[in-house]
Enzyme design. Structure first.
Site, PDB file in Angstrom:
ATOM      1  N   SER A   1       0.842  -1.191   0.000  1.00 18.03           N
ATOM      2  CA  SER A   1       0.000   0.000   0.000  1.00 18.03           C
ATOM      3  C   SER A   1       0.880   1.244   0.000  1.00 18.03           C
ATOM      4  O   SER A   1       1.693   1.417  -0.890  1.00 18.03           O
ATOM      5  CB  SER A   1      -0.968  -0.041   1.190  1.00 18.03           C
ATOM      6  OG  SER A   1      -1.992   0.914   1.065  1.00 18.03           O
TER       7      SER A   1
ATOM      8  N   GLU B   1      -9.341  -5.515  -3.804  1.00 18.54           N
ATOM      9  CA  GLU B   1      -8.646  -4.565  -2.924  1.00 18.54           C
ATOM     10  C   GLU B   1      -9.607  -3.721  -2.088  1.00 18.54           C
ATOM     11  O   GLU B   1      -9.457  -3.577  -0.874  1.00 18.54           O
ATOM     12  CB  GLU B   1      -7.773  -3.623  -3.766  1.00 18.54           C
ATOM     13  CG  GLU B   1      -6.610  -4.289  -4.475  1.00 18.54           C
ATOM     14  CD  GLU B   1      -5.366  -4.392  -3.632  1.00 18.54           C
ATOM     15  OE1 GLU B   1      -5.413  -4.075  -2.438  1.00 18.54           O
ATOM     16  OE2 GLU B   1      -4.327  -4.797  -4.183  1.00 18.54           O
TER      17      GLU B   1
ATOM     18  N   HIS C   1      -7.629  -5.738   0.346  1.00 19.62           N
ATOM     19  CA  HIS C   1      -6.379  -5.010   0.548  1.00 19.62           C
ATOM     20  C   HIS C   1      -5.685  -5.492   1.819  1.00 19.62           C
ATOM     21  O   HIS C   1      -6.315  -5.664   2.862  1.00 19.62           O
ATOM     22  CB  HIS C   1      -6.714  -3.519   0.675  1.00 19.62           C
ATOM     23  CG  HIS C   1      -5.550  -2.599   0.614  1.00 19.62           C
ATOM     24  ND1 HIS C   1      -4.753  -2.464  -0.499  1.00 19.62           N
ATOM     25  CD2 HIS C   1      -5.048  -1.728   1.546  1.00 19.62           C
ATOM     26  CE1 HIS C   1      -3.822  -1.553  -0.259  1.00 19.62           C
ATOM     27  NE2 HIS C   1      -3.971  -1.103   0.969  1.00 19.62           N
TER      28      HIS C   1
END
Length: 488
Positions: free
Chosen positions: A185, A307, A399
C-alpha cells in the site's frame, strides 16, 4: 550466542526470540523534533554507552482511524525514526536483506506490527529483515514555507534508513550488496517513489511493491495548497511558529485538512502524500519509469483481486453506482460494460469494487510494468485471489490480506479477523512465502513449486494468480484493462 553488535553510532544489544535474533528500536536518524521538525532527516546521534535494543520504538504520531487495520491506539512519539532487525545471527555471514516499509495511507502504521515479523525469513531462508518507522501525515509530508523538503521528508526518512543499512547491516549478518526494498500500500507507493529518485541509487538492488505503484504522489502546486490550509489551521505564519506547535494540535489540523482537501486538490486524493520536490523527486514516478528510471532493478509487484472491499465499495447500490463511479471516471458506462464483459452480469457493488480496484491499484501496477519493460526492466506480476471467510465472505481478497502469506505469519495476532477461519491455508502461505524469499535472495520469484513464472510483457501479460489453486494466467480481466488505455 552473540547479542551485542557494533554500529557506527555505538554498540547495541538485542535479544533471542523464537530461534532468531531481534534488535529493536535502533535510531537511524536524529529525533526530528524542535528545529528538526519539518527538516530532512539528520544523522543519528553518536553514543558511547551500550543501547539496549530489545523493545520496539514508538510509531510516528498518528490519530486512530475507523477501519479494520488502523482503528487501534498505538504508542507514538515524535522521536520515531528507528528500525528493527531480525537476523539468523549477527555474524559476518553475508545474507540477503529485506527492508520493509509499512503501509497505512501515509498516516497510520508502524514497523513493529506482528504481521511483519521476519522470524520465518530468518529461520528458513537465512534472510535479514529490517522494518522501519518514518514520519507520517503532516509531519512527514506537509509542504511548509521555509522548509524545502517538507513535502517529501517521510520518503527521505526511508532513504536515510537505507543508508544506515548500507553502513551497518554487515555487522548484523546481512549483505549490503543484496538489499531488497519492499512494502505494501503506502509502503509500495514508497518503494516506487524511492525507485524514481536518483539519490537512492546503489542503496538497494531489488524491489517488491504489493498493492502500490508509481501514480501516487501529488504535484508541487497541490502540496502548496495543502500546506497553506494546514498552516492556516494551526495559526502559523512561519516555519518557526509551526515548529513550536504542540504535536496534538498538528494532528487535529491534519485531520481537518484531510476532511476538507476535496476543496483544493483532486477529489479522492489524500493530502499528505509525497510531492514532487526539486532536487529529490523531479516528476511522477510513473513518468520517470517511462524514461528508464530503475530499469536495472528487478521488481516483484501485484495486487489483490478485491482490494477495495476494505472500504465497503462492494456495498454500493445500483441507484448510486454511476454517481459514485464519477469519483474515478468521467464516463462510467464504458467501464461498467468492460467489467461485465470480463465477469458477467455481476452486482452494482461488485462493479464498483472492480473499477475502484483497477483505478487505485491494478492499472498503476500494469503501467509500471509496461514502462519498465520498454527499457528492459524485469517485472514479475501476481494477483492474490484467496478469498477471506470473514464477515460472511464480504472481504474477499481484500487489501492487505496477502501480507501474512508473504511473511509466513498466518495465525499471528490480528490475522484471525481478516481470515475468518481456523483452518489456515498454510499450503498457499508456504507457496507465497518461499517465492518472496527466492526473489529477495536471487532476484527471481521462481521456486520448485512455481518453476515457470515469466516476466511481464505487453505480449503475454503473464500473471501468477495465488489462490486455492495457484496458476499462471495471461492477461486477466482483459476488457477492463483495455478500458483504461489512454486514461490511467
Amino acid at each position: 550466542m552473540q547479542l551485542t553488535v557494533d554500529t557506527q553510532q555505538g554498540p547495541v544489544e538485542g535479544r533471542s526470540r523464537e530461534g532468531a535474533i531481534l534488535f529493536a528500536g535502533i535510531p537511524y536518524a536524529s529525533p526530528p523534533v524542535g528545529i528538526l521538525r519539518f527538516a530532512p532527516p539528520a544523522l543519528p546521534v553518536q553514543r558511547a554507552n551500550l543501547l539496549e535494543a530489545k523493545e520496539f520504538g514508538p510509531a510516528s504520531p498518528q490519530l486512530p482511524g475507523d477501519g479494520l487495520t488502523d482503528s487501534h491506539e498505538v504508542n507514538w512519539n515524535e522521536d520515531c525514526l528507528t528500525l528493527n532487525i531480525c537476523t539468523p545471527s549477527p555474524d559476518q555471514t553475508k545474507r540477503p536483506v529485506m527492508v520493509w516499509i509499512h503501509g497505512g495511507a501515509y498516516r497510520h502504521g508502524t514497523g513493529s506490527i506482528p504481521w511483519y515479523d521476519g522470524t520465518r525469513f530468518a529461520k528458513e531462508s537465512k534472510i535479514v529483515t529490517v522494518t522501519i518507522n518514518y514520519r507520517l501525515g503532516a509531519l512527514g509530508f506537509a509542504k511548509i514555507p521555509g522548509a524545502p523538503t517538507s513535502g517529501i521528508n517521510g520518503i527521505l526518512d526511508q532513504i536515510a534508513a537505507l543508508k544506515w543499512v548500507q553502513d551497518n547491516i554487515e555487522n548484523f549478518g546481512g549483505d549490503p550488496n543484496n538489499v531488497t526494498i519492499a512494502g505494501e500500500s503506502a509502503g509500495a507507493f514508497s518503494v516506487a517513489t524511492i525507485m524514481a529518485m536518483e539519490e537512492s541509487s546503489g542503496l538497494f538492488h531489488k524491489a517488491i511493491a504489493q498493492s502500490g505503484a508509481g501514480h501516487h504522489v501529488i504535484s508541487k502546486q497541490e502540496a502548496q495548497s495543502v500546506g497553506k490550509m494546514f498552516m492556516e489551521k494551526i495559526s502559523a505564519t512561519s516555519l518557526e511558529e509551526a515548529q513550536e506547535q504542540d504535536v496534538q494540535k498538528l494532528l487535529h489540523a491534519q485531520k481537518y485538512v484531510e476532511d476538507n482537501a476535496h476543496k483544493i486538490i483532486e477529489k479522492g486524493q489524500l493530502p499528505f502524500y509525497p510531492s514532487i520536490t526539486k532536487g529529490h523527486l523531479e516528476n511522477y514516478p510513473i513518468t520517470l519509469f517511462s524514461e528508464g528510471a530503475s530499469s536495472n532493478i528487478p521488481v516483484l509487484t501485484g495486487t489483490n483481486t478485491d482490494e477495495t472491499t476494505l472500504w465497503g465499495t462492494n456495498q454500493i447500490p445500483e441507484s448510486k453506482l454511476e454517481k459514485w463511479l464519477k469519483n474515478y471516471v468521467a464516463n462510467p458506462e464504458q467501464f461498467i460494460s468492460a467489467v461485465k464483459e470480463d465477469r458477467g452480469d455481476i452486482s452494482a457493488g461488485d462493479i464498483a469494487l472492480a473499477i475502484s480496484t483497477d483505478h487505485a491499484f491494478r492499472i498503476p501496477a500494469i503501467r509500471m510494468a509496461e514502462a519498465r519493460a520498454n527499457h528492459g526492466g524485469q517485472t514479475w506480476m501476481y494477483e492474490f485471489d484467496w478469498k477471506s471467510k470473514a464477515f460472511n465472505g464480504m472481504l474477499g481478497s481484500c487489501h492487505a490480506l496477502e501480507i501474512p502469506f508473504a511473511f509466513g505469519t498466518l495465525g499471528v495476532n490480528g490475522t484471525d479477523v481478516f481470515l475468518g477461519t481456523t483452518e489456515l491455508p498454510h499450503e498457499l502461505e508456504d507457496t507465497m512465502h518461499t517465492s518472496w524469499a527466492a526473489f529477495i535472495t536471487t532476484g527471481k520469484p521462481e521456486t520448485n513449486r512455481l518453476s515457470n513464472w515469466p516476466i511481464y510483457s505487453s505480449k503475454s501479460r503473464s500473471v501468477m494468480r495465488f489462490a486455492e489453486n495457484t496458476e499462471l494466467i495471461n492477461d486477466p480481466w482483459p476488457s477492463a484493462r483495455k478500458s483504461w488505455e489512454g486514461i490511467r
